[in-house]
Design a protein around this motif. Sequence first.
Motif, mmCIF file in Angstrom:
data_model
loop_
_atom_site.group_PDB
_atom_site.id
_atom_site.type_symbol
_atom_site.label_atom_id
_atom_site.label_comp_id
_atom_site.label_asym_id
_atom_site.label_seq_id
_atom_site.Cartn_x
_atom_site.Cartn_y
_atom_site.Cartn_z
ATOM 1 N N VAL A 118 3.880 7.870 -26.291
ATOM 2 C CA VAL A 118 4.354 8.138 -27.656
ATOM 3 C C VAL A 118 3.616 9.349 -28.162
ATOM 4 O O VAL A 118 2.552 9.223 -28.747
ATOM 5 C CB VAL A 118 4.074 6.970 -28.623
ATOM 6 N N PRO A 119 4.128 10.568 -27.957
ATOM 7 C CA PRO A 119 3.450 11.729 -28.511
ATOM 8 C C PRO A 119 3.589 11.770 -30.022
ATOM 9 O O PRO A 119 4.456 11.111 -30.593
ATOM 10 C CB PRO A 119 4.149 12.899 -27.833
ATOM 11 N N GLY A 120 2.746 12.545 -30.629
ATOM 12 C CA GLY A 120 2.744 12.654 -32.085
ATOM 13 C C GLY A 120 1.302 12.733 -32.523
ATOM 14 O O GLY A 120 0.431 12.275 -31.802
ATOM 15 N N PRO A 123 1.765 9.597 -34.132
ATOM 16 C CA PRO A 123 3.167 9.197 -34.148
ATOM 17 C C PRO A 123 3.467 8.335 -35.363
ATOM 18 O O PRO A 123 2.573 7.681 -35.901
ATOM 19 C CB PRO A 123 3.337 8.397 -32.863
ATOM 20 N N ARG A 124 4.716 8.337 -35.781
ATOM 21 C CA ARG A 124 5.100 7.465 -36.904
ATOM 22 C C ARG A 124 5.007 6.014 -36.465
ATOM 23 O O ARG A 124 5.190 5.703 -35.289
ATOM 24 C CB ARG A 124 6.545 7.739 -37.317
ATOM 25 N N GLN A 126 7.172 3.818 -36.849
ATOM 26 C CA GLN A 126 8.457 3.479 -36.246
ATOM 27 C C GLN A 126 8.504 3.912 -34.793
ATOM 28 O O GLN A 126 9.064 3.215 -33.945
ATOM 29 C CB GLN A 126 9.595 4.152 -37.013
ATOM 30 N N ALA A 127 7.914 5.078 -34.506
ATOM 31 C CA ALA A 127 7.898 5.556 -33.128
ATOM 32 C C ALA A 127 7.085 4.605 -32.259
ATOM 33 O O ALA A 127 7.437 4.333 -31.106
ATOM 34 C CB ALA A 127 7.322 6.962 -33.062
ATOM 35 N N MET A 129 6.759 1.446 -32.799
ATOM 36 C CA MET A 129 7.572 0.249 -32.579
ATOM 37 C C MET A 129 8.639 0.503 -31.528
ATOM 38 O O MET A 129 8.945 -0.372 -30.711
ATOM 39 C CB MET A 129 8.201 -0.203 -33.886
ATOM 40 N N GLU A 130 9.191 1.718 -31.511
ATOM 41 C CA GLU A 130 10.128 2.071 -30.435
ATOM 42 C C GLU A 130 9.442 1.966 -29.082
ATOM 43 O O GLU A 130 10.028 1.477 -28.116
ATOM 44 C CB GLU A 130 10.636 3.500 -30.635
ATOM 45 N N ALA A 131 8.190 2.430 -29.044
ATOM 46 C CA ALA A 131 7.443 2.362 -27.786
ATOM 47 C C ALA A 131 7.257 0.914 -27.354
ATOM 48 O O ALA A 131 7.343 0.598 -26.159
ATOM 49 C CB ALA A 131 6.089 3.040 -27.946
ATOM 50 N N LEU A 133 9.270 -1.492 -27.960
ATOM 51 C CA LEU A 133 10.558 -1.943 -27.421
ATOM 52 C C LEU A 133 10.762 -1.443 -25.993
ATOM 53 O O LEU A 133 11.203 -2.194 -25.115
ATOM 54 C CB LEU A 133 11.704 -1.454 -28.324
ATOM 55 N N PHE C 21 13.946 -1.835 -39.186
ATOM 56 C CA PHE C 21 14.020 -0.699 -38.285
ATOM 57 C C PHE C 21 14.506 -0.922 -36.837
ATOM 58 O O PHE C 21 15.563 -0.405 -36.515
ATOM 59 C CB PHE C 21 12.732 0.121 -38.259
ATOM 60 N N ASN C 76 4.960 16.842 -25.751
ATOM 61 C CA ASN C 76 3.867 15.905 -25.510
ATOM 62 C C ASN C 76 2.513 16.509 -25.825
ATOM 63 O O ASN C 76 1.523 15.797 -25.875
ATOM 64 C CB ASN C 76 3.883 15.450 -24.047
ATOM 65 N N CYS C 78 2.327 19.001 -28.356
ATOM 66 C CA CYS C 78 2.455 19.567 -29.698
ATOM 67 C C CYS C 78 1.827 18.625 -30.717
ATOM 68 O O CYS C 78 2.142 17.437 -30.741
ATOM 69 C CB CYS C 78 3.925 19.778 -30.024
ATOM 70 N N LEU C 80 2.100 18.981 -33.976
ATOM 71 C CA LEU C 80 2.917 19.005 -35.190
ATOM 72 C C LEU C 80 2.193 19.643 -36.371
ATOM 73 O O LEU C 80 2.396 19.251 -37.512
ATOM 74 C CB LEU C 80 3.370 17.587 -35.562
ATOM 75 N N TRP C 99 11.674 12.224 -35.118
ATOM 76 C CA TRP C 99 10.380 11.631 -34.767
ATOM 77 C C TRP C 99 10.513 10.644 -33.621
ATOM 78 O O TRP C 99 9.566 9.943 -33.301
ATOM 79 C CB TRP C 99 9.772 10.938 -35.989
ATOM 80 N N SER C 101 9.889 9.929 -30.603
ATOM 81 C CA SER C 101 9.158 10.581 -29.530
ATOM 82 C C SER C 101 8.812 9.654 -28.379
ATOM 83 O O SER C 101 8.363 10.116 -27.342
ATOM 84 C CB SER C 101 7.880 11.196 -30.100
ATOM 85 N N ALA C 102 8.997 8.346 -28.534
ATOM 86 C CA ALA C 102 8.588 7.421 -27.474
ATOM 87 C C ALA C 102 9.476 7.593 -26.246
ATOM 88 O O ALA C 102 10.695 7.708 -26.361
ATOM 89 C CB ALA C 102 8.677 5.989 -27.974
#
Lengths: 147, 320, 206
Positions: A118-120, A123-124, A126-127, A129-131, A133, C21, C76, C78, C80, C99, C101-102
């Motif tokens: 999960v880059p960021g 990360p948010r 939400q991101a 939580m996507e990870a 999943l 979400f 990966n 960056c 931001l 966003w 990104s995952a």
Amino acid sequence: MSDFLKKLSVRSPWLFRINAGSCNGCDVELATTAFIPRYDVERLGCRYCGSPRHADIVLITGPLTARVKDKVLRVWEEIPNPKITVAVGICAVTCGVFRDGYSIKGPIDRYLPVDVNVPGCPPRPQAIMEAVLIAKKLWMQKLGVEE
Amino acid sequence: MTDAILALLHMCIFPGGLFALAVGFFFKGLDRRMVARLQRRVGPPLHQPYIDIAKLLTKETLIPKTAHRTAFLLAPVIAFAGMAVCAAFIPVPGVFQGLTDMGDLLVIFYLLPIPAIALMLGGSSSGSPFGAVGFSREMLMMLAYEIPLLAVLLAVAMMAGKGMGTGAEFSLAKILTFQSATGQFGFNPVMIPALIAYLIFLPGTMGVIPFDIPEAETEILEGPLLEYGGPLLALYHIGSALKTFVVLGLGVVLFFPGTLTDIWIVNLVWFLLKCLLLMALSLTLVKSATGRFRIDQAFWFYIKIPTVLSLISLALVWWL
Amino acid sequence: MASFLKILLRNVLQGPSTDPFPAGETFTPPRLRGKVKLDPERCMGCRICYHTCSAGAINITQHQDGSGYDFTVWHNSCCLCANCRLYCPTKAITLTDNWHSAHEQTEKYTQVEQHFVPFVPCTTCGQPIRPLPADMAKRIYAHDPDVDPEIVRHLCPKCRLLEDAKKHMSPIVKAESASADKEKVADAAPKAATKAAPEKKTTKQT
């Protein structure tokens, strides 16, 4: 029967976070997923557990500093199989701004088999939580059961 | 022989065993859900504790090199076995009159601390420093919350015994019949302090916030449970679910054992509803709104408030 | 005691405030800094983004045959920080609000924004250059009705100087240079450059 158990088991991913020299930005985002009502990762069946022995999904933050490298690897070894490793934040994924620093041994996938990135920065929630999943999906594959 | 088989049946299926397990886990799921709602979250599905157990059964078991193998493996089994036996002694008013009609209150008092003792055993034998810290904390907590429990049970026993002219009555069945004849103890002003003491005792013995100091996951990595994983941890969780049923059921039996009708299913639902109310008051509400005590604060809290309250009740029963 | 009971009661009455979400939609704040995006039409290849990138996520490599360059951002790496967006003189780099990104580990090295930016020959001398973005050229030469930004933006810097110099020459020199050969123009170029340089600066500043 065991297939049934395995299918059920994916719906209770317990999370464990390892701070591998992170600046705590990503850790704060991880905490928000648990404690802020808006994100509430608990409704996915997740729980942040205190012990690596209870964990299913490991969330690693930070660029793996020289100081903490051996400890992180040791804690990671303590987690019972099957486990899914998630690298949270660009530090864990590629070392980000700290790349090639004198005290940085990362990125983490040099030493551990990372499954999800999960880059960021950070990360948010939400991101993240996507990870989780995606990690659940990979966990299914590791257990060898189809949805 | 038939008595033994009946007792075994009670232990495995109705008040203890499967029934207690189902109810305990249902209560735990409901508890998590209610806490989530009180904090404006959605919360996990109601069947989440069952899924957790299924998950834990599929995980591998790791035993640390430094652990004392036998004690480490036996501790969760002891916790589970102690509670499985204890659950069979809980009578359900209007449905089941209890396994025996003499002295089962004492048996319950002796069996109740078994999960805590098993936790201490497991923690100290795991060879982890966090386990040792958790062991000492659990010990201190136990010393603190067992005193009010003893005083509460004594007060109830004396109350029933004085009414029946036998000194102190330690049979739950007789306490039940006495209460149905003379009124429930929970509405008796003499017993109100004991009831409050019992409500305060519940979070301590269940190890939930604010008294989850021995298993604090942020400070000592869940303490004695640190090294447990997989099926062994599942056994601890099962024991904890059984304990939920035992302590809530005991509370209802001691203070509010009233029945509605003669139909057993209605009585069962009524009993469970009362258990739920007890849990919502003493566990959920407190859990959702407080942080964690320090161990010395919790110890002195238990010495100062519930102990004194239960002793007041005991003294009132003694002299009045 | 009473105050926290009041809060709990209010919470129960208001109901959960959780985003649906993973099952449903969530919100995205208006100024969220998401994945970096490049508009290859506007990129001049000045490399300022490469130099200011705090995480070293941007890479610009010239092609061997000189036909253009490759612009790469590795999401990966960056962080931001949006330094590239801030410093990009032509506003070619923007940050989207994406966003999501995952990704799985197998996709780690495909998380890139990659563009081949080709050079275009200068309309006068044929040297490979990147043309100025049209709206930027229009803005720069807005005060000068004599210059056609459409023509100027396709010139290399050198030819642009010459073009500028021609405008400021006296009529006599203009006539001479008109009669002279192309080579003579090339000889005069350094002189014209020295003359035109301050002029150019002021235009840019205004």
